[in-house]
Design an enzyme around this catalytic site. Structure first.
Site, short mmCIF file in Angstrom:
data_model
loop_
_atom_site.label_atom_id
_atom_site.label_comp_id
_atom_site.label_asym_id
_atom_site.label_seq_id
_atom_site.Cartn_x
_atom_site.Cartn_y
_atom_site.Cartn_z
CG ASN B 136 -1.83 1.18 1.29
OD1 ASN B 136 -1.72 2.09 0.48
ND2 ASN B 136 -2.71 1.20 2.25
CG PHE B 137 4.01 1.95 -2.21
CD1 PHE B 137 4.43 1.68 -0.91
CD2 PHE B 137 4.67 1.33 -3.26
CE1 PHE B 137 5.47 0.78 -0.68
CE2 PHE B 137 5.71 0.45 -3.03
CZ PHE B 137 6.11 0.17 -1.74
CB CYS B 139 -3.01 5.29 2.76
SG CYS B 139 -4.24 5.94 3.87
CB CYS B 380 -24.78 19.64 -36.01
SG CYS B 380 -24.31 18.27 -34.94
CB CYS B 383 -19.90 19.16 -29.48
SG CYS B 383 -21.51 19.60 -28.81
CB CYS B 386 -27.63 17.60 -27.84
SG CYS B 386 -26.88 16.75 -29.24
C1 LIG Z 1 -12.82 3.61 4.29
C2 LIG Z 1 -11.76 3.21 3.34
C3 LIG Z 1 -10.59 2.68 3.82
C4 LIG Z 1 -9.60 2.30 2.97
N1 LIG Z 1 -8.49 1.73 3.47
C5 LIG Z 1 -7.53 1.27 2.63
C6 LIG Z 1 -6.42 0.57 3.12
O1 LIG Z 1 -6.28 0.33 4.32
N2 LIG Z 1 -5.49 0.14 2.24
C7 LIG Z 1 -5.60 0.36 0.90
O2 LIG Z 1 -4.73 -0.08 0.16
N3 LIG Z 1 -6.66 1.02 0.40
C8 LIG Z 1 -7.63 1.47 1.23
N4 LIG Z 1 -8.73 2.09 0.72
C9 LIG Z 1 -8.81 2.33 -0.72
C10 LIG Z 1 -9.59 1.22 -1.45
O3 LIG Z 1 -8.95 -0.02 -1.31
C11 LIG Z 1 -9.73 1.52 -2.93
O4 LIG Z 1 -8.47 1.61 -3.52
C12 LIG Z 1 -10.46 2.82 -3.21
O5 LIG Z 1 -11.53 2.96 -2.30
C13 LIG Z 1 -11.02 2.90 -4.65
O6 LIG Z 1 -11.94 1.89 -4.94
P1 LIG Z 1 -13.54 2.11 -4.89
O7 LIG Z 1 -13.86 3.26 -5.75
O8 LIG Z 1 -14.12 0.81 -5.33
O9 LIG Z 1 -13.88 2.39 -3.46
C14 LIG Z 1 -9.75 2.49 1.58
C15 LIG Z 1 -10.94 3.02 1.09
C16 LIG Z 1 -11.95 3.37 1.95
C17 LIG Z 1 -13.23 3.91 1.42
#
Ligand SMILES: Cc1cc2nc3c(=O)[nH]c(=O)nc-3n(C[C@H](O)[C@H](O)[C@H](O)COP(=O)(O)O)c2cc1C
Ligand SMILES: Cc1cc2nc3c(=O)[nH]c(=O)nc-3n(C[C@H](O)[C@H](O)[C@H](O)COP(=O)(O)OP(=O)(O)OC[C@H]3O[C@@H](n4cnc5c(N)ncnc54)[C@H](O)[C@@H]3O)c2cc1C
Ligand code: SF4
Ligand code: SF4
Ligand code: SF4
Lengths: 441, 435
Positions: B136-137, B139, B380, B383, B386
């Site tokens: 997980n890079f 958050c 037209c 685009c 409409c």
């Molecule tokens: C409440 C919440 C907590 C999340 N926690 C994590 C997490 O701990 N690790 C992670 O990799 N992604 C986390 N995510 C991201 C989701 O895994 C995902 O990448 C993101 O929500 C996009 O997908 P979605 O549109 O289907 O929700 C979290 C998302 C939400 C909504």
């Protein structure tokens, strides 16, 4: 005023063909794609949805509506038909206002339910129009099952058994299969020969043979069926009608509503079907409403439903009552027939007002009538049947009767409302139970 | 019915629908119920290193935006990685994987940016029998301030380094989850590729503030009068995610890098679109959080029906099918001429197309006195505005002019051959080359 409309007696051709076909046209019509998407969008995809609980066949309503919303009505149809093989007919005839739509959270919250019935029709019609039958048979089991009655109960049972690989023979006394779908349901609910088309579609599963014109008790006996087949399912509905006991009830023009409706359903040219000018229907159920509304649509001038108890006790739903009112049918409640007057043929029928507990009040009134329809309930007929519970076949669990190897479901079996959808559910559940019993043996 | 079985970096699952690392996958109870509902796999909620558990806020952690009828379109959160003890999570992962051997079980990890930390946690994950790890890079809040999550994900060199450590310290497949909070998604993806990642997954959530409380004058969700930016997800982010997936998929150096598509997947169609743009499978979070685990049933039935209709027997036939058609503007055919067509049977005479075109575009729609709306071909420009504002689906469509037909707007016949900007006379580069 048109002379044809005013003509006394039971005559045909009261309306011109255009008025007839407009009156008997599809009651709800099919949703267009756009309407279906808009309707589907309103569903909240509820958890443990109350609509599903209210459906006697437990159709996964939120799932099928979501499948419509995501552009796969065919998948939606499969979700429906997996639970209810007559999902197409049920979408047309179910009193949704007292079933799924009554408890839809949006009905409760806003007085405007998700249009579950019409969405169900949209999905099933889409699939059937493609000629697709999405189920196939399991490997043959070599077991043979006899079914009495090709109505919704019998056909649902037959289809499920065939799916499990059994061979099924369905016997029906009438010339066509479908039961009341073919002979009873109001014409404007099952248009364009839908009942027959649905039967043909259902039979595509294979392994089901229907023998029409063969009646239990006349052409074969219970003991023959029991010895010739591995199991028997009774789905013969209610063949008899309750008698009207008022004096004069045998006069000409006093008829059974179900017989009139059956004639109407089988009639290919409605302008040839006679109807009275002053029609009185006795009863308070769906049959009464259907007989009254269809009399009106045939051109009867005055149509009155007379029911012996209060409105709240009528079996016809409020929606059905309103439909009748909208078509110009008058509904009189708390009145019982006491005499049918007329010289040979009925001219008038006399009623006495009653209290809610049916105590006569002594006050009477008369209605002009050249045709009277009795819609005061149907009864089970037949000898040698398994034990009864009241006036219907006693069943436990999924349709097991007092006789080993004999199951029953639909209108002829005790319990459950007398509805198409209930008959389908009971036929299906009995089939599952028969399957388990046969495979264990 | 089409076979939805998927093999993603050697991890098999009965369908390509996985739950993304997030609350739906934060505990055994959830994951068991998800598997019962039919999900093909999960990426377990991100684990941190052993020690005192993470703490979350105790006030609201989500904000949202809604469409008509309060349909949830976008969700924003300020939740951190799992706040449950590491040993509890590991024990549960092991128990669930043992009971559901046919489902994908990937474990998301986020530990400090030192090799020791990764060396410590990887064997513990391996021991659970999990099928792989996801780094997980991504958050964007809470963890990045501590030098983890998107703090790493925004620096390609760190991504490459950490990925390499992971590959050196475990036999498990390694998926690198990318943050969208960068300028060019290809850079971190290349770094992961260079570090030996088996796949990338994207997108994680997008930095966002969903709304402001106009009485408290604070961002929402508001906690004791203050708010912080959070991570945005749900249907609203799908277009951003699709583009990022496509950018990676069409980069030749990464053509063989598997992608797990994430971001707004809500229906089978969304999933199919991600897959066509290069995703080998998809991950879902917000849709499950909005509607419950049961929605996977619609995804499964819809994708199988679609594949059947297309005559596809395996998901691999769908994956990357649209990649060759993702092009750049200068290569689009300028000789492809269309005109808007209004289906008068479907039109409900609302006039929205007229307002849009008359007020803001090309004055190409006429409204008659009795509210009949028609397109003026000589105005037209095709685009599509409409089409997009019309409330009736399919009412306005774009019709291609046949070769040789006169485009009434330009007065010129439609040319048969492809002609794009790279060869257009107005292009200065073309003019220069001609000189
Ligand atoms: C409440 C919440 C907590 C999340 N926690 C994590 C997490 O701990 N690790 C992670 O990799 N992604 C986390 N995510 C991201 C989701 O895994 C995902 O990448 C993101 O929500 C996009 O997908 P979605 O549109 O289907 O929700 C979290 C998302 C939400 C909504
Ligand atoms: C006028 C009318 C309108 C209705 N409208 C609605 C409606 O709108 N919506 C709704 O949900 N329900 C409606 N119902 C109720 C619904 O039609 C029944 O509940 C349903 O058809 C019951 O199905 P079944 O299979 O048990 O019996 P049936 O449909 O009655 O089928 C029984 C079959 O068994 C055959 N049979 C009978 N005896 C024998 C025998 N001895 N040997 C061989 N075959 C035999 C019959 O010919 C018939 O085909 C209506 C009923 C009536 C009468
Ligand atoms: S109760 Fe109404 S809104 Fe809820 S799932 Fe059923 S149809 Fe949809
Ligand atoms: S969803 Fe559940 S945990 Fe969250 S605020 Fe509502 S009740 Fe509390
Ligand atoms: S927006 Fe659509 S429905 Fe409305 S007037 Fe234009 S074409 Fe007709």
């Amino acid at each position: 005023m048109d002379a044809r409309a005013l003509k006394e007696g039971i005559v045909s051709g009261r309306l011109d063909p255009d008025a007839l076909s407009a009156g008997f046209a599809d009651l709800h019509g099919q949703l267009s794609n756009h309407e279906a998407l808009v309707a589907a969008d309103r569903c909240y995809f509820c958890h443990d949805a109350p609509c599903v609980t209210a459906c006697p066949t437990d159709i996964d309503i939120p799932l099928f509506i979501r499948q419509i919303a995501t552009g796969t009505p065919e998948a939606a149809a499969k979700t429906i038909l997996t639970q209810n093989i007559m999902g197409g007919m049920c979408a047309r005839v179910c009193p949704t206002e007292t079933l799924c739509e009554e408890v839809c959270v949006r009905e409760v919250a806003e007085g405007e339910p998700v249009q579950i019935g019409r969405l169900q029709r949209y999905a099933t019609d889409t699939l059937m129009a493609q000629g697709v039958h999405p189920f196939s048979r399991a490997a043959p089991t070599g077991k043979r099952i006899a079914i009495v009655g090709a109505g919704p109960a019998g056909l649902a049972c037959a289809h499920r058994l065939a799916m499990h690989g059994h061979d099924v023979l369905v016997f029906d006394a009438r010339p066509k299969a479908g039961g009341l779908n073919e002979y009873g349901i109001a014409a404007y609910k099952s248009t364009e020969d839908f009942a027959a088309r649905e039967v043909d579609w259902l039979l595509q599963i294979g392994g089901i043979e229907i023998r029409n014109g063969i009646a239990l008790g006349r052409d074969m006996t219970m003991s023959e069926l029991q010895s010739d087949y591995d199991a028997v399912f009774l789905g013969m509905g209610l063949g008899g009608v309750n008698a009207l006991t008022a004096p004069g009830a045998d006069k000409e023009g006093v008829l059974d509503a179900v017989g009139f409706i059956a004639d109407l359903r089988q009639c290919t040219d409605l302008s040839s079907l006679p109807v009275g000018r002053d029609v009185v229907v006795i009863g308070g159920g769906m049959t009464a409403v259907d007989a009254a509304v269809q009399s009106k649509l045939l051109g009867a001038l005055n149509v009155t439903i007379v029911y012996r108890r209060g409105r709240d006790r009528m079996n016809a739903s409020v929606w059905e009552q309103e439909l009748a009112a909208a078509k110009g049918v008058r509904i009189i409640t708390n009145a019982s027939p006491v005499a049918v007057h007329g010289n040979g043929a009925v001219r008038e029928i006399e009623f006495e007002f009653t209290d809610d507990d049916l105590t006569p009040t002594g006050q009477t009134f008369r209605l002009a009538a050249d045709q009277v329809f009795k819609a005061i309930g149907q009864t089970l007929t037949g000898d040698d049947l398994p034990d009864l519970d009241g006036r219907k076949i006693a069943v436990t669990g999924p349709g097991r009767t007092s006789v080993k190897g004999v199951w029953a479901g639909g209108d002829c079996a005790a319990g459950g409302e007398d509805l198409t959808v209930t008959a389908v559910a009971e036929g299906r559940d009995a089939a599952e139970d028969i399957h388990v019993a046969l495979m264990r043996a | 019915m089409a076979n939805l079985t998927t093999d993603f970096v050697g991890i098999k699952s009965p369908n390509p629908f996985w739950l993304a690392s997030a609350p739906p996958t934060d505990k055994e109870y959830n994951v068991r119920r998800a598997f019962e509902a039919g999900w093909g796999g999960v990426v377990w909620k991100t684990l941190g290193e052993a020690g005192p558990p993470i703490v979350n806020v105790n006030g609201p952690r989500y904000g949202a935006i809604w469409g008509a009828d309060r349909r949830l379109l976008g969700l924003n959160n300020i939740e951190l990685i799992t706040d449950r003890p590491l040993d509890v999570n590991l024990r549960e992962i092991k128990a669930v994987k043992r009971d559901y051997p046919d489902r994908a079980m990937v474990v998301s990890l986020m530990v400090p940016c030192v090799e020791e930390a990764w060396k410590a946690i990887l064997p513990l994950v391996e021991e659970t029998g999990a099928d792989g790890v996801e780094l997980n890079f991504g958050c964007p809040h809470g963890m990045s301030e501590r030098g983890m999550g998107s703090a790493v994900g925004q620096v390609p060199e760190y991504i490459e380094m950490v990925t390499r450590w992971v590959k050196q310290n475990t036999r498990m497949p390694c998926i690198v989850k990318l943050t969208p909070n960068i300028t060019d998604i290809r850079k971190p993806a290349m770094a992961a590729h260079a570090g030996g990642a088996d796949a990338v997954s994207l997108i994680n959530t997008i930095n966002s503030i969903t709304s402001v409380d106009l009485d408290l004058f604070a961002p929402e969700p508001t906690i004791d009068g203050k708010g912080a930016h959070g991570g945005y997800c749900g249907p609203a982010v799908k277009p951003i995610a699709l583009n990022m997936v496509a950018e990676i998929a069409r980069t030749p150096e990464m053509a063989d890098l598997p992608i797990s598509g994430i971001g707004g997947v809500t229906t089978w169609k969304d999933a199919a679109e991600f897959m066509a743009l290069g995703a080998g499978n998809v991950q879902v979070c917000t849709a499950a959080m909005t509607y419950g685990f049961k929605i996977v049933q619609e995804m499964i039935s819809g994708l199988s029906q679609y594949m059947d209709e297309k005559g596809m027997t395996s998901t691999s036939e769908l994956v990357r099918k649209a990649v060759p058609n993702v092009s750049d503007w200068q290569h689009l055919n300028l000789n492809y001429v269309t005109k808007a067509r209004i289906d008068q049977d479907l039109c409900i005479s609302c006039g929205r197309c007229f307002a849009a075109c008359e007020d803001t575009s090309h004055q190409a729609i006429v409204m008659s006195e009795d509210r009949v709306f028609t397109v003026k071909d000589d105005e037209c420009v095709a685009c599509n505005l409409c089409v997009n504002v019309c409330p009736v689906e399919g009412c306005i469509t774009m019709e291609r002019l046949e070769v040789g037909a006169i485009d009434e707007r330009t007065g010129r016949p439609v040319a048969a051959e492809h002609g794009d900007w790279t060869s257009h006379p107005n292009n200065p580069a073309v003019a220069q080359a001609a000189e």
